[in-house]
Structures are given as C-alpha cells and as structure tokens.
Design a protein around this motif. Structure first.
Motif, PDB file in Angstrom:
ATOM      1  N   PRO A 226       0.789  -1.240   0.000  1.00  0.00           N
ATOM      2  CA  PRO A 226       0.000   0.000   0.000  1.00  0.00           C
ATOM      3  C   PRO A 226       0.816   1.282   0.000  1.00  0.00           C
ATOM      4  O   PRO A 226       0.239   2.360  -0.120  1.00  0.00           O
ATOM      5  N   LYS A 227       2.139   1.194   0.101  1.00  0.00           N
ATOM      6  CA  LYS A 227       2.967   2.390  -0.006  1.00  0.00           C
ATOM      7  C   LYS A 227       3.420   2.639  -1.435  1.00  0.00           C
ATOM      8  O   LYS A 227       4.025   3.684  -1.723  1.00  0.00           O
ATOM      9  N   VAL A 228       3.115   1.718  -2.337  1.00  0.00           N
ATOM     10  CA  VAL A 228       3.573   1.807  -3.719  1.00  0.00           C
ATOM     11  C   VAL A 228       2.437   2.293  -4.619  1.00  0.00           C
ATOM     12  O   VAL A 228       1.363   1.684  -4.653  1.00  0.00           O
ATOM     13  N   ARG A 229       2.687   3.377  -5.330  1.00  0.00           N
ATOM     14  CA  ARG A 229       1.696   3.891  -6.281  1.00  0.00           C
ATOM     15  C   ARG A 229       1.797   3.085  -7.573  1.00  0.00           C
ATOM     16  O   ARG A 229       2.884   2.931  -8.154  1.00  0.00           O
ATOM     17  N   LEU A 230       0.673   2.590  -8.066  1.00  0.00           N
ATOM     18  CA  LEU A 230       0.687   1.713  -9.238  1.00  0.00           C
ATOM     19  C   LEU A 230       1.242   2.412 -10.477  1.00  0.00           C
ATOM     20  O   LEU A 230       1.944   1.798 -11.287  1.00  0.00           O
ATOM     21  N   TYR A 231       0.951   3.683 -10.635  1.00  0.00           N
ATOM     22  CA  TYR A 231       1.446   4.418 -11.800  1.00  0.00           C
ATOM     23  C   TYR A 231       2.974   4.438 -11.816  1.00  0.00           C
ATOM     24  O   TYR A 231       3.595   4.383 -12.887  1.00  0.00           O
TER      25      TYR A 231
END
Length: 364
Positions: A226-231
């Motif tokens: 959840p700390k990683v932005r998919l974009y």
C-alpha cells in the motif's frame, strides 16, 4: 456577446479554409448554428464573463491578454469520443468539416465506423481527414478481452490493430484501458508492463509509438504494497523507448484529490505536472479536459467544457511547452469531454479558449 480573440495563427488558418469541405457539411452547419445560439442564450443568462472560457476558472490562469500564445501552432487536436453522437448520426465528413472551421489540426480516433452514415474504409477515412486539414495523430483500442479471442484488442489481435493503425498513417496507437488485467498488485502491474513492452516493440517496428491513457485509478496504491503507487510501477517497468503515456490531465487532477494520502493516512503528494516535467519524452499526447472543483464529489471535480473549469491550463501548457525538450513541437493536445451537453458546441468553445490563452499575467 463578445468572444475571446483568436491568435494570428488561428485567424490565418481559418481565412484560407472553405466553410464546409463536403456537401453533407450543410447539415452540421445547421445543427451547430442552432447549438451555438442555444449556448449563447445560456451564456447570456449566466451573466457577464460566463461564456467562452470565462467560467469558474476565470482568474485562475485563464487569461486572454497579449503575448505569446500558450498553445503551439499545429498541435491542437480533439478526441473523437467527445463527438461520437454526431459521428454516429451524421458521419465523419460533416464533423470533420466543423472541426476544420474551428481551427483544429489533429484528431484522435476512438473507432473507425460512423453508424447510420454508412460504411467507410480506412483509406476513405484517412483521405477525408487529410481533405479537411486534420492529422490523425492517434487512436484508442482496447487492451484485452480474455473471454473473446476474436476481440479487437491489443492482447487478442495485435497485428490487426497495428495493420489498421498503419493504414490510417497513425504515429501513435494506444489504449485507454487501465493496466489491471492481472489485478492491482505490484506483480500484476509488472505483468501488464511486460504486455505493454511487447505491444510497444511491435508498434515501433512499424514506425509507431504505443501509449497508455490514464484515468484516476492508475494513481492508486497496490493492494499488496500500500505504499507503492501503481502508476510508478508502470513507469518503472515499461521501457521508455517502447511505451509512452497520454496524460488525461483532468483525471490526473482527480487522482491528486483522491490519492494524495495512503490508506493509513500518511501523505503521498501527487503533482501531475511534475510527472511530465520529470519524464517529458514519455508524454507525446495529452487530453485537455476541464472540471469545476467540488470537494463533495468522489473525484473532487465535476467535468466541464474546456475553459469553464478550474484547471489552470495556461500554466500547465506553458510549463510543459517551455520547459521540456522541443516542447512546442513534441507534445500534442487533445480536447475532450466525456459527455458534453452539445458536442459540436463543446469542440468550438474548446478551440476558442485554448487558442486565446496567452503567456503572462491575466489581462497583460
């Protein structure tokens, strides 16, 4: 009711064009004349300064003063999805005639058929666009439909998709589908990135660029990390020489509203402009879509005609074109509205507003 003045480039281009390039254009002229009159009535009813780009965003970088035009010459396009109602009933010819009148340079396709207007070949469509001074710059095609092997998508029929794009003379061919084919995990997006690299390599062999168009959800966070932005996963895992991006500026600002905090409440700043300035060569195309800020809605904005919203396009275009390598010739700007009240009036109004923007302070 006064209209913002057009720049010299637009005036020059309009003065040398025919009013309508085909006989069918007369129908569209009647329709747009009625729509324009209706729009004028609405603008007058709203009071001074409400029509033609002086909507809620006036005073937020929407100036129409003297100075260098913000919009580079020859780079204004429109996503034809915005005009799908007219294309399905009138056909491409009268729609292209209207776009020619409004000073558009380019079109981005969203399908190659014209409904009740009858069949049209790709060669005819390409010629029709050229006859009206419109450059087909790109096209949206589906990413995948794994339940249908005959689907017209990159995953199911890559060579057919590229054959058609090549027949149309497109320089870019892309998808507006999100990279969610394998879910919302980091590994799922790495797999999607591998797909995109494959499509990009195939497109490059034909002299085209493959691109992906975002909505807001691409800027959300991975379900497993959840700390990683998919974009950011998409940017990192795709080859910058094979996979390009079309930023839908409206949806990126909606994402800024929705995804500037993680699920645990920690801050995760998101600035659409910074993405472009950090990776300028990855963004050949943009969707210019406007919205009125409304914090009571899920997305933080209510979609509006270009010029009637609060997104500061004068600043955004100026910074991208002036601060990126070959910025005034590399990037292409496509006006869009998902569901305009009157699609041809939207197209006219968008062109007028974007051509009217000048660098410098409002009123200079």
């Amino acid at each position: 009711m006064s209209r913002p003045s057009k720049d010299a480039e637009l005036t020059r281009r309009l003065s040398r064009r025919n009013i309508l390039g085909v006989a069918a254009g007369a129908t569209a002229a009647t329709i747009i004349g009625t729509a324009t009159a209706q729009a004028a009535g609405r603008d007058q009813a709203q009071g001074p300064g409400k029509g033609h780009g002086h909507g809620p965003g006036h005073g937020h970088g929407h100036g129409h003063g003297k100075g260098k035009p913000v919009l580079p010459p020859g780079r204004l396009g429109i996503q034809l999805y915005s005009l799908r109602d007219k294309i399905s009933t009138l056909g491409f010819a009268p729609v292209f005639a209207e776009l020619e009148k409004y000073g558009y340079d380019e079109i981005e396709l969203a399908g190659y058929t014209q409904g009740s207007a009858g069949p049209i070949t790709l060669a005819q469509l390409k010629r029709l666009a050229k006859d009206h001074g419109l450059n087909p710059i790109g096209s949206h095609v589906g990413y995948y439909d794994d339940n249908n092997p005959g689907a017209y998508t990159f995953a199911q029929n890559l060579e057919k998709v590229l054959d058609d794009a090549q027949a149309l003379g497109l320089k870019h061919i892309g998808t507006a589908s999100g990279p969610f084919r394998y879910g919302s995990t980091v590994d799922g997006w790495k797999r999607a990135a591998d797909d995109f690299n494959t499509y990009g390599a195939a497109a490059r062999k034909r002299g085209m660029k493959f691109y992906q168009h975002n909505h807001a959800e691409e800027f959300s966070f991975a379900t497993d990390k959840p700390k990683v932005r998919l974009y950011d996963v998409l940017l990192a895992e795709t080859d910058p020489d094979l996979v390009y991006l079309e930023m839908d500026i409206y949806w990126a600002y909606c994402a800024q509203f929705r995804f500037s905090k993680r699920a645990d409440g920690t801050k995760a700043p998101l600035d659409p402009l910074k993405y472009v300035l950090k990776h300028p060569n990855r963004y050949p195309l943009f969707h210019v879509k406007d919205g009125v800020r409304d914090d009571t809605t899920r997305d933080g904005y209510r979609m509006s005609d270009v010029g009637d919203g609060d997104i500061d396009y004068k600043t955004f275009l100026s910074k991208v074109t002036n601060r990126t390598h070959h910025g005034r010739s590399y990037h292409h700007w496509q006006a869009e509205h998902d569901n305009p009240v009157e699609s041809l009036a939207f197209a006219r109004k968008s062109s007028e507003h974007l051509h009217s923007l000048r660098e410098g302070r409002c009123g200079d």
